[in-house]
Design a protein around this motif. Structure first.
Motif, mmCIF file in Angstrom:
data_model
loop_
_atom_site.group_PDB
_atom_site.id
_atom_site.type_symbol
_atom_site.label_atom_id
_atom_site.label_comp_id
_atom_site.label_asym_id
_atom_site.label_seq_id
_atom_site.Cartn_x
_atom_site.Cartn_y
_atom_site.Cartn_z
ATOM 1 N N CYS A 88 0.835 -1.207 0.000
ATOM 2 C CA CYS A 88 0.000 0.000 0.000
ATOM 3 C C CYS A 88 0.868 1.255 0.000
ATOM 4 O O CYS A 88 1.816 1.368 0.782
ATOM 5 C CB CYS A 88 -0.920 -0.016 1.216
ATOM 6 N N CYS A 146 -0.045 2.896 3.775
ATOM 7 C CA CYS A 146 0.243 2.228 5.047
ATOM 8 C C CYS A 146 1.262 1.098 4.919
ATOM 9 O O CYS A 146 1.734 0.579 5.932
ATOM 10 C CB CYS A 146 -1.045 1.712 5.694
ATOM 11 N N CYS A 165 -6.735 -1.407 -0.318
ATOM 12 C CA CYS A 165 -6.071 -1.770 0.928
ATOM 13 C C CYS A 165 -7.119 -1.808 2.037
ATOM 14 O O CYS A 165 -7.716 -0.783 2.361
ATOM 15 C CB CYS A 165 -4.978 -0.762 1.274
ATOM 16 N N CYS A 199 -6.128 0.505 5.362
ATOM 17 C CA CYS A 199 -6.321 1.969 5.420
ATOM 18 C C CYS A 199 -7.393 2.466 4.461
ATOM 19 O O CYS A 199 -7.628 3.669 4.376
ATOM 20 C CB CYS A 199 -5.003 2.702 5.193
HETATM 21 ZN ZN LIG Z 1 -3.091 0.850 3.208
#
Ligand SMILES: [Zn+2]
Length: 456
Positions: A26, A29, A69, A72
């Protein structure tokens, strides 16, 4: 200075590679288990358009996969392409002049003045400031302003008195701003915060040039709008990230920032504007909590994205069913407008020149005389639409169909309109009894399409 909570992931950079980098974690994150939402195929770079009559030759194509993702809630592209490929040197600025875009910048100036209690003395810095159009609004209100812009549009801004640094936005540019103008009260980034790789570096550079009580205002296309109105055609390689507010909050927190105001704005078919400040330095307005609650109330994002993916496929089948009947009966169809998103739609929906004879662009467009990316569909001057009167006009800037159709009709187009998304449909010519006072100029502006070409 508020403490930074977490280290952030460092992805390999595509810039300078002459190629691309696969997103294996990601971008915000760092999570490695990203879900594949949608694969639109291998798309050609939207700004490398071949001259008409040139024999097609070898051309790169890049996988366009949308990833999600779950940690997040960021939507993101699965591949980052070297910006030198996406923005070749000859790629000129195309001004976004739809009504929505024209009204957005003055509105941003008014809203920020109101919400932040600006007096007119505060320094405003715009990242990806282009020809200074946004900053002009702040300057008119008395503010000292400074832009950072990587293209030659910086020169045009300087000529009109908007101080602009000709540079990509990086650590050096941020230091340059501070040296020349001081630290900013307000930093703006419209239609750029989802486009650049290395988003964590970008936030740190912004913090470096922002006062302790400063505010960072970003505008980006909104993940929820993408899903709600099936805007899969905004998926192309310039758009690296699709933010929900939740994902933005996550990103901001990693840098000691918090969202203090958030709301939807109508640009680019649905965007999100977020004000962010260092934690604890500003009052957090209820809009943040409200918008987060709305996102939550809409249901789990993974389920919504799975549904989105199914609806995208269904819309392609519906478009083909519609066109099978219309074109099968002998109708001719021209496209209207060649914004970047038109390339995704044409390539994903597999429209070829036997179905779409040409795409018309406003007079003077640099795209005229070229083929649509990945096809042999020529882009031509819009005069051809009015001269030839094809039975159908495919609105490739369908998200402003309501603005476009009356203008085209007022200028004399008599045919019907195919609106490809979110539900493919044929719309009869609108009643143009109430013609506009200056239809020619307005329609020319509108058919230019959204400011997808803005490099910022
Ligand atoms: Zn993420």
């Amino acid at each position: 200075m508020t403490a930074v909570h977490r280290p952030w992931p460092s992805l390999p950079h595509a810039a300078g590679t002459g190629g691309s980098v696969v997103v294996d974690r990601c971008q915000v994150c760092g999570a490695k288990d990203l879900d594949s939402v949608l694969f639109l195929g291998y798309l050609p770079p939207v700004n490398q358009m071949r001259p008409v009559r040139q024999r097609p030759h070898e051309q790169p194509a890049y996988p366009a996969e949308l990833l999600h993702c779950r940690r997040c809630q960021l939507g993101q592209l699965g591949l980052i392409v070297d910006p030198a490929i996406l923005f070749p040197a000859y790629y000129p600025y195309t001004s976004g002049t739809t009504r929505i875009l024209r009204e957005n910048f003055p509105e941003l100036q008014r809203e920020s003045t109101d919400i932040l209690g600006l007096s007119g003395s505060e320094l405003v810095v715009d990242i990806g400031s282009n020809d200074g159009t946004l900053l002009e609004n702040f300057r008119a209100a008395g503010h000292p302003v400074c832009g950072v812009e990587p293209t030659l549009m910086a020169n045009r801004a300087n000529e009109r008195g908007i101080r602009t640094i000709l540079s990509f936005f990086n650590g050096e540019a941020a230091a340059h701003v501070v040296r020349e103008c001081g630290r900013a009260h307000v930093v703006t980034a419209t239609n750029v915060f989802a486009h650049v790789e290395g988003v964590h570096d970008m936030v740190e550079h912004i913090l470096a040039m922002m006062r302790e009580d400063g505010v960072f205002v970003s505008e980006s296309h909104y993940l929820m709008a993408l899903v709600e109105t099936l805007q899969y055609d905004t998926i192309y390689h310039e758009h690296l990230r699709y933010y929900s507010l939740e994902s933005l909050v996550h990103l901001l927190e990693m840098h000691g920032l918090e969202a203090v105001h958030a709301r939807r704005i109508p640009t680019h078919g649905g965007s999100i504007r977020v004000y962010a400040a260092r934690q604890g330095t500003r009052t957090v307005l209820p809009t943040v909590r409200q918008m987060l609650a709305e996102e939550k109330a809409a249901g789990p994002l993974d389920g919504r994205l799975a549904d989105f993916s199914r609806r995208v496929v269904r819309s392609k089948l519906q478009l083909h069913a519609l066109l099978r009947d219309l074109l099968g009966a002998g109708a001719r169809m021209y496209g209207v407008g060649a914004p970047s998103r038109a390339s995704t739609l044409i390539n994903y929906a597999a429209l070829d020149r036997g179905m779409l004879e040409c795409v018309v662009e406003v007079t003077g467009s640099y795209k005229a005389g070229k083929y649509m990316p990945g096809t042999m569909i020529p882009v031509v001057d819009e005069a051809k639409l009015f001269a030839d009167q094809p039975e159908l006009a495919l609105l490739l800037s369908w998200h402003i169909a309501g603005e476009l159709m009356p203008k085209l009709a007022a200028r004399g187009f008599n045919g019907r309109y195919v609106v490809p998304l979110p539900e493919p449909q044929v719309v009869p010519a609108p009643d143009v009894g109430d013609r506009m006072t200056t239809p020619g100029r307005e329609a020319a502006d509108a058919s230019r399409g959204p400011n997808d070409g803005k490099q910022a």
